[in-house]
Design a protein around this motif. Structure first.
Motif, PDB file in Angstrom:
ATOM      1  N   GLN A 120      33.580  35.320  41.361  1.00  0.00           N
ATOM      2  CA  GLN A 120      34.407  35.348  42.570  1.00  0.00           C
ATOM      3  C   GLN A 120      34.778  36.796  42.907  1.00  0.00           C
ATOM      4  OE1 GLN A 120      37.873  32.906  42.001  1.00  0.00           O
ATOM      5  NE2 GLN A 120      38.734  33.344  44.007  1.00  0.00           N
ATOM      6  N   ASP A 121      34.985  37.071  44.188  1.00  0.00           N
ATOM      7  CA  ASP A 121      35.467  38.378  44.613  1.00  0.00           C
ATOM      8  C   ASP A 121      36.991  38.352  44.670  1.00  0.00           C
ATOM      9  OD1 ASP A 121      32.869  38.927  47.168  1.00  0.00           O
ATOM     10  OD2 ASP A 121      32.798  38.900  44.976  1.00  0.00           O
ATOM     11  N   VAL A 122      37.615  39.486  44.314  1.00  0.00           N
ATOM     12  CA  VAL A 122      39.073  39.581  44.406  1.00  0.00           C
ATOM     13  C   VAL A 122      39.455  40.863  45.129  1.00  0.00           C
ATOM     14  CG1 VAL A 122      39.463  38.242  42.306  1.00  0.00           C
ATOM     15  CG2 VAL A 122      39.376  40.727  42.182  1.00  0.00           C
ATOM     16  N   ALA A 123      40.627  40.838  45.733  1.00  0.00           N
ATOM     17  CA  ALA A 123      41.168  42.016  46.406  1.00  0.00           C
ATOM     18  C   ALA A 123      42.612  42.199  45.969  1.00  0.00           C
ATOM     19  CB  ALA A 123      41.093  41.851  47.922  1.00  0.00           C
ATOM     20  N   PRO A 131      48.333  40.533  44.575  1.00  0.00           N
ATOM     21  CA  PRO A 131      49.270  39.611  43.946  1.00  0.00           C
ATOM     22  C   PRO A 131      49.704  40.112  42.576  1.00  0.00           C
ATOM     23  CG  PRO A 131      47.031  38.848  43.621  1.00  0.00           C
ATOM     24  CD  PRO A 131      46.923  40.074  44.491  1.00  0.00           C
ATOM     25  N   ARG A 132      50.791  39.600  42.044  1.00  0.00           N
ATOM     26  CA  ARG A 132      51.197  39.971  40.690  1.00  0.00           C
ATOM     27  C   ARG A 132      50.257  39.363  39.658  1.00  0.00           C
ATOM     28  NH1 ARG A 132      55.956  41.385  38.748  1.00  0.00           N
ATOM     29  NH2 ARG A 132      54.631  41.918  36.994  1.00  0.00           N
ATOM     30  N   TYR A 133      49.834  38.146  39.918  1.00  0.00           N
ATOM     31  CA  TYR A 133      48.956  37.446  38.985  1.00  0.00           C
ATOM     32  C   TYR A 133      47.811  36.801  39.762  1.00  0.00           C
ATOM     33  CZ  TYR A 133      53.109  37.948  36.098  1.00  0.00           C
ATOM     34  OH  TYR A 133      54.184  38.465  35.435  1.00  0.00           O
ATOM     35  N   GLY A 162      51.957  46.268  38.682  1.00  0.00           N
ATOM     36  CA  GLY A 162      50.621  45.862  38.273  1.00  0.00           C
ATOM     37  C   GLY A 162      50.199  44.511  38.817  1.00  0.00           C
ATOM     38  N   SER A 163      48.899  44.349  38.930  1.00  0.00           N
ATOM     39  CA  SER A 163      48.299  43.049  39.262  1.00  0.00           C
ATOM     40  C   SER A 163      47.532  42.595  38.039  1.00  0.00           C
ATOM     41  CB  SER A 163      47.339  43.163  40.444  1.00  0.00           C
ATOM     42  OG  SER A 163      48.024  43.388  41.646  1.00  0.00           O
ATOM     43  N   ALA A 216      42.227  42.373  33.166  1.00  0.00           N
ATOM     44  CA  ALA A 216      43.072  43.517  32.819  1.00  0.00           C
ATOM     45  C   ALA A 216      44.252  43.537  33.783  1.00  0.00           C
ATOM     46  CB  ALA A 216      42.297  44.831  32.933  1.00  0.00           C
ATOM     47  N   VAL A 217      45.151  44.466  33.526  1.00  0.00           N
ATOM     48  CA  VAL A 217      46.188  44.754  34.511  1.00  0.00           C
ATOM     49  C   VAL A 217      45.714  45.930  35.343  1.00  0.00           C
ATOM     50  CG1 VAL A 217      48.579  45.432  34.887  1.00  0.00           C
ATOM     51  CG2 VAL A 217      47.986  43.983  32.937  1.00  0.00           C
ATOM     52  N   TYR A 218      45.785  45.795  36.655  1.00  0.00           N
ATOM     53  CA  TYR A 218      45.392  46.873  37.551  1.00  0.00           C
ATOM     54  C   TYR A 218      46.668  47.496  38.111  1.00  0.00           C
ATOM     55  CZ  TYR A 218      40.696  45.338  36.832  1.00  0.00           C
ATOM     56  OH  TYR A 218      39.506  45.017  36.220  1.00  0.00           O
TER      57      TYR A 218
END
Lengths: 113, 116
Positions: free
Chosen positions: B17-20, B8-10, B110-111, B88-90
């Motif tokens: 929590q886990d994020v992908a 996602p963008r944001y 970026g995400s 951060a921004v990925y």
């Protein structure tokens, strides 16, 4: 340790004048250098690059100069335009580890109309 | 596609929590990179793929970070048990060449991850 440094966090220039953004690096093995431009909420966009076999590369209003003995490169924008206002990052890489680019912390350029 | 696409963008995640995060590189690009950009800093290298092979993961900050590119195109960066310092921004980037020099990498938008 920061191998690529941009010591000026910000720069303001009048429209039509020259903008000079500077970048220093510590690793003499770097042999390819790039400049990226970044607008807020967007990813960096490629601007111009230079190989270590050259000391100058020009593309329209943008010129990058490389001084290998001083481990210094600079980006010149002539003439500066308000649309050039953005954050500029320099990046460097070396042949044997070409997959890794090292970035500076950026310089925020403001071009005043 | 025309450019590198990230989703996602944001993302706002609760600590733990886990994020992908997903990256769609430019079509046909061999190389794919993940970078992390903290506020006021330049992008910092995380990992690099050439096709489906992860050739360099030296920049991943901990074993909570994991990246994959199983079919050599789309890539996913997974962060397990997120912590506030992960905010951060990925940035994902891709390039057509395998190695530098002359290797220009093209970034996505970026995400933006915020861990609360």
């Amino acid at each position: 340790d920061q191998q690529v440094k941009q010591n000026s966090p910000s720069l303001s220039v009048q429209e039509g004048r020259i903008s000079i953004l500077n970048c220093d690096y510590t690793n003499s093995m770097f042999d390819y250098f790039l400049w990226y431009k970044k607008y807020p909420a967007e990813g960096p966009t490629f601007l111009i690059s230079i190989s270590s076999i050259k000391d100058k590369n020009e593309d329209g209003r943008f010129t990058v100069f490389l001084n290998k003995s001083a481990k210094h490169l600079s980006l010149h924008i002539v003439p500066s335009q308000p649309g050039d206002s953005a954050v500029y990052f320099c990046a460097a890489s070396r042949r044997n580890t070409g997959n890794q680019f090292y970035f500076g912390t950026g310089t925020s350029l403001t071009v005043i109309p | 596609g025309a450019g590198v696409s990230q989703s996602p963008r944001y993302k706002v995640a609760k600590r733990g929590q886990d994020v992908a995060l997903r990256c769609d590189p430019i079509s046909g690009h061999v190389s794919l990179f993940w970078y992390q950009q903290a506020l006021g800093q330049g992008p910092e290298f995380l990992t690099y793929f050439q096709n489906e092979a992860q050739l360099d993961k030296s920049g991943l900050p901990s074993d909570r970070f994991f990246a994959e590119r199983p079919e050599g195109s789309v890539s996913t960066l997974k962060i397990q048990r997120t912590q506030q310092e992960d905010s951060a921004v990925y940035l994902c980037a891709s390039s057509s060449l395998g190695t530098a020099p002359g290797n220009t990498i093209y970034f996505g938008e970026g995400s933006w991850l915020t861990v609360v």
